[in-house]
Scaffold this motif. Structure first.
Motif, mmCIF file in Angstrom:
data_model
loop_
_atom_site.group_PDB
_atom_site.id
_atom_site.type_symbol
_atom_site.label_atom_id
_atom_site.label_comp_id
_atom_site.label_asym_id
_atom_site.label_seq_id
_atom_site.Cartn_x
_atom_site.Cartn_y
_atom_site.Cartn_z
ATOM 1 N N TYR C 503 8.679 -47.951 -2.370
ATOM 2 C CA TYR C 503 7.252 -47.722 -2.146
ATOM 3 C C TYR C 503 6.452 -48.388 -3.248
ATOM 4 N N ASP C 504 5.225 -48.678 -2.913
ATOM 5 C CA ASP C 504 4.306 -49.330 -3.832
ATOM 6 C C ASP C 504 4.093 -48.445 -5.064
ATOM 7 N N PRO C 505 4.328 -48.976 -6.263
ATOM 8 C CA PRO C 505 4.188 -48.126 -7.463
ATOM 9 C C PRO C 505 2.772 -47.560 -7.622
ATOM 10 N N ALA C 506 1.790 -48.205 -6.983
ATOM 11 C CA ALA C 506 0.410 -47.696 -7.076
ATOM 12 C C ALA C 506 0.253 -46.364 -6.343
ATOM 13 N N THR C 507 1.258 -45.976 -5.555
ATOM 14 C CA THR C 507 1.164 -44.727 -4.801
ATOM 15 C C THR C 507 1.004 -43.529 -5.735
ATOM 16 N N ASP C 508 1.624 -43.612 -6.912
ATOM 17 C CA ASP C 508 1.483 -42.529 -7.894
ATOM 18 C C ASP C 508 0.016 -42.244 -8.175
ATOM 19 N N GLU C 509 -0.720 -43.323 -8.458
ATOM 20 C CA GLU C 509 -2.124 -43.133 -8.824
ATOM 21 C C GLU C 509 -2.973 -42.728 -7.620
ATOM 22 N N PHE C 510 -2.543 -43.167 -6.440
ATOM 23 C CA PHE C 510 -3.234 -42.732 -5.229
ATOM 24 C C PHE C 510 -3.040 -41.227 -5.012
ATOM 25 N N MET C 511 -1.842 -40.766 -5.289
ATOM 26 C CA MET C 511 -1.505 -39.365 -5.034
ATOM 27 C C MET C 511 -2.146 -38.406 -6.036
ATOM 28 N N ARG C 512 -2.275 -38.864 -7.278
ATOM 29 C CA ARG C 512 -2.669 -37.937 -8.347
ATOM 30 C C ARG C 512 -3.931 -37.114 -8.025
ATOM 31 N N PRO C 513 -5.066 -37.780 -7.696
ATOM 32 C CA PRO C 513 -6.269 -36.963 -7.422
ATOM 33 C C PRO C 513 -6.121 -36.063 -6.195
ATOM 34 N N LEU C 514 -5.463 -36.595 -5.156
ATOM 35 C CA LEU C 514 -5.257 -35.783 -3.956
ATOM 36 C C LEU C 514 -4.439 -34.560 -4.301
ATOM 37 N N PHE C 515 -3.487 -34.813 -5.162
ATOM 38 C CA PHE C 515 -2.564 -33.779 -5.552
ATOM 39 C C PHE C 515 -3.274 -32.622 -6.244
ATOM 40 N N GLU C 516 -4.118 -32.982 -7.201
ATOM 41 C CA GLU C 516 -4.810 -31.933 -7.946
ATOM 42 C C GLU C 516 -5.649 -31.088 -7.003
ATOM 43 N N ASP C 517 -6.107 -31.756 -5.939
ATOM 44 C CA ASP C 517 -6.929 -31.057 -4.979
ATOM 45 C C ASP C 517 -6.093 -30.126 -4.100
ATOM 46 N N HIS C 518 -4.919 -30.584 -3.695
ATOM 47 C CA HIS C 518 -4.143 -29.844 -2.701
ATOM 48 C C HIS C 518 -3.158 -28.848 -3.302
ATOM 49 N N TYR C 519 -2.710 -29.109 -4.513
ATOM 50 C CA TYR C 519 -1.607 -28.308 -5.035
ATOM 51 C C TYR C 519 -2.036 -27.473 -6.233
ATOM 52 N N THR C 520 -1.153 -26.560 -6.616
ATOM 53 C CA THR C 520 -1.435 -25.724 -7.775
ATOM 54 C C THR C 520 -0.412 -25.986 -8.870
ATOM 55 N N MET C 521 0.287 -27.122 -8.737
ATOM 56 C CA MET C 521 1.322 -27.444 -9.704
ATOM 57 C C MET C 521 0.868 -28.753 -10.342
ATOM 58 N N SER C 522 1.267 -29.004 -11.580
ATOM 59 C CA SER C 522 0.791 -30.245 -12.161
ATOM 60 C C SER C 522 1.567 -31.407 -11.543
ATOM 61 N N PHE C 523 0.888 -32.542 -11.427
ATOM 62 C CA PHE C 523 1.450 -33.711 -10.758
ATOM 63 C C PHE C 523 2.785 -34.116 -11.377
#
Ligand code: ZN
Lengths: 270, 321, 547
Positions: C503-523
């Motif tokens: 997968y594209d390594p940029a996916t990490d940075e794409f996921m990070r903000p979404l993650f903080e929004d959706h999850y309660t665990m640190s990225f």
């Protein structure tokens, strides 16, 4: 002549001795009985480490001594008798399907746990969970009679489906918790939450009770079955009043949080 | 009947528009609960955050958490089980008399309002604390609330979750379950796991004096258990693994100082919603981790003769019944 | 080193159907042409199969662990494994403990299992449990079809991005493939609703339908080149008349690869609980004309079990129908699961139809390489009851006997009474081992050829099929004799299979903000560390078009 067991030394940790049942020892010689395995904590030891065994081959077992830490006496027994002169530990007569047990002393928790038939009479006090279901099971006592002359602990008759439990002394909280049938008689009342979440069955109390808010009074009556029960219990010297001249039973239906098909009858002397 | 209907905390953060705290004081005991998971968070489903959520606090006294609540319901001590049972009856349309409701310390109007709000909620969540689970009635109080949450699903989405105490209680519970089938109150004396809370639970075993040694890890029963239990710990050989000197370590025969978990020792902690969190230590400790100590004890035991004479298998307690 | 002589070998992967043949195993646990020295097992008169492979089971993770806690009464009445010098203690039953799971599978000759439902959030937990399941090799599938981040991307038409995100999740979970449960249905359940129509938008979305998810996830799996295709649990599980949904779902695959999970639960006709009937003829016909898709039966056996599935709506319905204990666990952003203890009874129309449907699919789908033995453990029954199903498949008379327990009025709702087919030993070897191994893309499993993993089971030939399959004489795992004469001899640790799709390594940075929004665990805490896996084995991903 019965087989007699004298406790030689008290166990230092619980002694699990489900072999102490007429079904197991009834057909054995005394030396075979002495070599039966009991569990002192995690150690497997011969019964003779703890008990002197005397008498002839028999389905009648008599115990002497302080058996407070001896558990599972009479487990799943189907015949014969057990008499204990002294106190006895947890799970007395659990799963039993016949025969009779008499204790001249106190018993611990889970007396007659999930028993199917037979009679247990404790002349002293009992612990909690008399005739109750084990954790997670749907059904406690299925039939039979448990008499406790003294007091009893928490959750007497929890999830019982049939049979009779009589507690002579005061009982603690949650008598008849989630009861599905059968009868519990309280001669000296109980603490709180009697009949909580009961689905069916009857609790009779000769003393006033503090009931759950989810029970509703449905009138006053002296049902015929109390009369029948009274006769049934007379042989053990237990008297249930039922004559209108003596008083009335106030009937409460509940628990409304579940099906409200259970009833609690509280005696009101005239 | 029975069972448990629950979710992870992220679901609460995303969706819960109605939150009840029962017998707990999150403002002081779980200070980040409000801000991280429950009432303060905005989400796509609750874009206005706090404004889109209703919080109810049920307790016997007005704690600091009451300030955060939209509705504070002060009930009489020891009436939790009764009130929850009343709610179970009322949501099903069963009649309960006014004076019966009043016994709990709440009026009918308040209870009716609570039920209306519960049924109106899109996603309700109940958290319960030790004020419920450790007071008279104990496990039955928790069971009552879990039942109520399950039954509320006939009307709307509802879940319930215990607010666990300190340390990794949940982790112990989760691992015991997968290794033995049971969460706690387990005996291995017959060579396989058996479960009977009341018989095998630590506090009961200690109070009755049923054990002849104790091995304590990550807990301080000397500070919390009843006196007879503490007396028994002092009587028998007690071994404590703990980074600190504790009430228990003072009465123990052996105290092995270990590295503090999560600070100087790695591992996994399970959150109250049973999600595992990796612990990444920031510091180094001269002391071994709990895990290392236990592993070395295990290795030493493995070198000893097996606990049973050769060829002797313990027997199951027959499975009659 | 082991040499096994004189046994009658069933090795369908190599076209061997009951030949007397010697097998040799080297010190690395692989089959080789010859060995010198080592142990010789005389298997004269015995039958040799490749070790069983379970393509769909639930043995580890939050859901089954929830079920364990809910059923202490079952643990008490079940078989206990005593602790010995080489063995940890445990309990069997409806939801066996981890150690017991390994002993029970191996004890019956199964050597590889696939845990079919892992939410990424509890993947760390699942891997810890899998590490505590001894003997067998393991794989796990990540739940994906209700992941809100992915659904949003599909709704926005961002297919390429969605693919990157799926690959990112797979590696974060350290799993082997993708499981799709009721696409869109679990997301809807979180609002107390369900998604039943493949072509209507899912609750909370404007355009996205369950059908879109099926099509696009199947494509993602193929383009990522996962060794195992999309593992699909269709919508509308267990409901009367759901055959229409199932056939519609299969059409949405548009010719792509897929494994359809527990198809028994998806093959019903009728329009209510009292008119429910088997529609396995239709479903089997679909498989018979579409050789590219596989399925497992999800067969039902009568008796007690506990049902656990990510299908929350179905579980709430079961709870209402049975009034028994109910557990439900919704997992943020990803999925949810329900748990209800259940008893399947022959006198009950629904249960009897379910029982028949499982067997019918196994018997009506002609190619054994397409339909595999499973009970969707523990949903249709416990895995340790597989020998009973084998017996029913091999013996039409036993089926007839069982049918006698079923009331006549119910028999008209099934086709089983008309089926005369009996499985041969070779077909059983396909359904329990070679077939599922191939579907999982595990080439060295379910195969007794040179270079393959020496996982095999040796049965004492016996006309009593139940006895023969229930009590193997030897089970060998990676060249080690683990079971002999019913005793557990060794309890080695198995491997865990996983993939690392690109997968594209940029996916990490794409996921990070979404993650903080959706999850309660640190990225940073979310992905499972590779070092946490015990005995991991990374498998290659080869896009389907390049195979
Ligand atoms: Zn499944």
């Amino acid at each position: 002549m019965p087989i007699t067991f004298h406790l030689k030394r008290p166990p230092t940790v619980p002694l699990e001795a489900e072999v102490l049942s007429p079904d197991v020892v009834g057909s054995l010689t005394n030396s075979e009985i002495r070599s039966l395995t009991v569990y002192h904590g995690k150690r497997q030891l011969p019964l003779s480490e703890f008990f002197d065994v005397e008498g002839e081959q028999s389905d009648d077992l008599v115990f002497h001594g302080a058996l407070n830490k001896v558990r599972w006496v009479g487990r799943a027994m189907s015949r014969g008798s057990i008499t204990v002169h002294g106190d006895v530990g947890m799970h007395l007569g659990a799963h039993m399907s016949g025969g009779r047990i008499e204790v001249h002393g106190n018993a611990s928790d889970w007396v007659g746990g999930e028993m199917k038939k037979g009679l247990i009479h404790v002349h002293g006090n009992a612990g909690g969970q008399v005739g109750a279901a084990y954790r997670g099971s749907n059904i406690g006592m299925k039939d039979g009679v448990i008499l406790v002359d003294g007091s009893a602990g928490l959750e007497v008759g929890m999830r019982m489906r049939r049979g009779t439990i009589v507690i002579g002394g005061p009982a603690r909280d949650f008598v008849g918790l989630q009861m599905k049938g059968g009868t519990i008689v309280l001669l000296s009342g109980a603490e709180i939450r009697t009949g909580a979440w009961m689905n069916r069955g009857t609790i009779i109390s000769l003393q006033p009770l503090q009931l759950m808010p989810t029970f509703a009074c449905s009138g006053v009556q002296n049902p015929v079955f109390v009369n029948l029960y009274s006769r049934f219990l007379q042989s053990w010297g237990i008297h249930l009043p039922f004559a209108a001249s003596e008083g009335v039973y106030r009937q409460y239906r509940g628990d409304l949080a579940v099906s409200a098909k259970g009833e609690i009858l509280i005696w009101q002397p005239a | 009947m029975g069972g448990k209907v629950t979710c992870t905390l992220g679901e609460v953060k995303q969706r819960a528009d109605f939150i009840i705290y029962w017998g707990g004081n999150p403002a002081e005991c779980h200070p980040r609960h409000f801000t991280k998971y429950t009432i303060m968070q905005k989400s796509r489903f609750l874009p206005r955050g706090r404004k889109d959520r209703t919080m109810v606090l049920v307790d016997i006294r007005e704690t600091k958490s009451a300030k955060a609540a939209d509705i504070f319901l002060q009930i009489r001590p020891g009436k939790d089980f009764e009130l929850i049972t009343i709610l179970r009856a009322l949501i099903k349309g069963q009649p309960v008399a006014d004076e019966q409701i009043a016994e709990t310390g709440l009026s009918r109007a308040v209870v009716d309002d609570l039920i209306a709000r519960m049924k109106r909620a899109k996603f309700g969540c109940m958290f319960f604390g030790m004020g419920l689970s450790m007071t008279r009635g104990k496990h039955m109080n928790s069971a009552a609330l879990l039942c109520l949450a399950a039954e509320m699903n006939a009307f709307t989405k509802f879940v319930a979750m215990p607010m666990r105490g300190h340390g990794n209680v949940t982790g112990a519970d989760v691992i015991m379950r997968w290794q033995t089938g049971f969460p706690f109150g387990i005996s291995f004396n017959r060579g396989y796991p058996r479960y009977n809370p009341g018989e095998f639970s630590t506090v009961d075993v200690l109070v009755r004096g049923d054990c002849d040694a104790a091995f304590i890890i990550g807990a301080d029963p000397g500070a919390t258990m009843p006196q007879p239990a503490i007396d028994h710990l002092a009587r028998i050989p007690t071994i404590v693994l703990d980074p600190h000197v504790t009430h228990t370590s003072r009465i123990a025969r052996v105290h092995i100082t270990t590295a503090p978990q999560g600070i100087a020792a790695p591992g996994t902690a399970y959150r109250m919603d049973e999600l595992p969190m990796p612990l990444k230590p920031a510091l180094k400790s001269p002391y071994p981790s709990d895990e290392e100590v236990v592993r070395r004890i295990n290795e030493a035991i493995a070198r000893k003769p097996f606990w049973l004479p050769d060829g002797r298998q313990p027997q199951m307690v027959a499975t009659l019944g | 080193m082991i040499r096994i002589t004189g046994g009658k070998v069933y090795d369908p992967a190599n076209g061997i159907d009951g030949e007397i043949k010697d097998l040799c195993i080297d010190d690395h646990g692989k089959f080789v042409a010859s060995v010198s020295g080592g142990r010789t097992i005389d298997a004269t008169g015995m039958i040799i199969f490749p070790g069983g492979v379970d393509v769909h089971t639930h043995v580890a993770g939050g859901a089954i662990n929830f079920a364990r806690a809910m059923t202490p009464e079952d643990h008490r009445r079940t078989q206990a494994f005593m602790r010995t010098k080489t063995r940890r203690s445990g309990l069997g039953g409806m939801a066996p403990t981890t150690f017991a799971t390994g002993y029970l599978y191996a004890g019956m000759g199964w050597t590889t299992v696939n845990e079919a439902a892992v939410p990424v959030l509890s993947a760390r937990h699942t891997h810890e449990e899998l590490a505590d399941i001894p003997i067998v090799d393991k794989a796990s599938l990540t739940l994906m079809a209700n992941n809100e981040i992915m659904l949003d991307l599909l709704e926005q038409g961002e297919f390429e991005r969605a693919k990157q995100v799926v690959a990112w999740y797979l590696w974060a979970a350290k799993s082997y493939g993708i499981k799709a449960v009721s696409p869109g249905g679990v997301a809807a359940w979180k609002w107390g609703k369900d998604a039943k129509q493949l072509t209507s938008p899912i609750a909370g979305y404007d355009k996205l339908t369950p059908g879109d998810i099926v099509t696009q996830l199947a494509r993602i799996c193929d383009e990522m080149g996962l060794p195992h295709p999309m593992h699909l649990h269709c919508n509308n599980l267990g409901a009367p008349g759901n055959i229409a949904t199932t056939l519609d779902t299969l059409k949405h695959l548009e010719g792509r690869r897929a494994h359809i999970a527990h198809s028994q639960y998806h093959a019903y006709g009728g329009d209510g609980w009292d008119t429910m009937r088997s529609e396995t003829t239709q479903l089997a016909e679909y498989f018979n004309t579409h050789p590219g898709i596989t399925t497992d039966a999800g067969a039902v056996v009568f008796g007690d079990t506990v049902t656990i599935t990510a299908d929350g709506p179905w579980q709430h319905l079961l709870y209402k129908l049975t009034g028994r204990k109910w557990g439900n666990l919704d997992v943020e952003n990803e999925t949810g699961c329900g748990i209800v203890p259940y008893t399947y009874r022959p006198s009950n129309l629904v249960n009897a139809v379910q029982w028949a449907c499982g067997l019918e699919l196994l018997l009506l789908i002609r190619d054994p390489w397409q339909v595999f033995l499973s009970t969707d453990h523990p949903n249709g029954g416990c895995f340790w009851r597989y020998p009973e199903i084998i017996q029913l498949l091999m013996n039409a008379d036993v089926r007839k006997e069982c049918l006698q327990k079923i009331p006549d009025r119910i028999k008209s709702s099934m086709v089983l009474p008309e089926i005369t087919r009996e499985y041969t030993l070779s077909e059983i070897a396909v359904a329990m081992s070679a077939g599922p191994a191939r579907a999982l893309g595990l080439k060295e499993k379910g195969n007794l050829g040179l270079g393959c993993d020496a996982d095999l089971v040796i049965y004492e030939s016996d006309p009593d099929v139940l006895k023969m399959f229930g009590h193997p004489r030897y089970v060998i795992k990676a060249g080690e004799v683990v079971i002999e004469d019913g005793d557990i001899r060794e309890a080695p640790q198995g491997k865990e299979f996983l993939v690392k799709p690109a997968y594209d390594p940029a996916t990490d940075e794409f996921m990070r903000p979404l993650f903080e929004d959706h999850y309660t665990m640190s990225f940073e805490n979310y992905p499972v560390e590779f070092e946490r896996l015990e005995h991991p084995e990374l498998r290659d991903c080869i896009p389907v078009t390049e195979r």
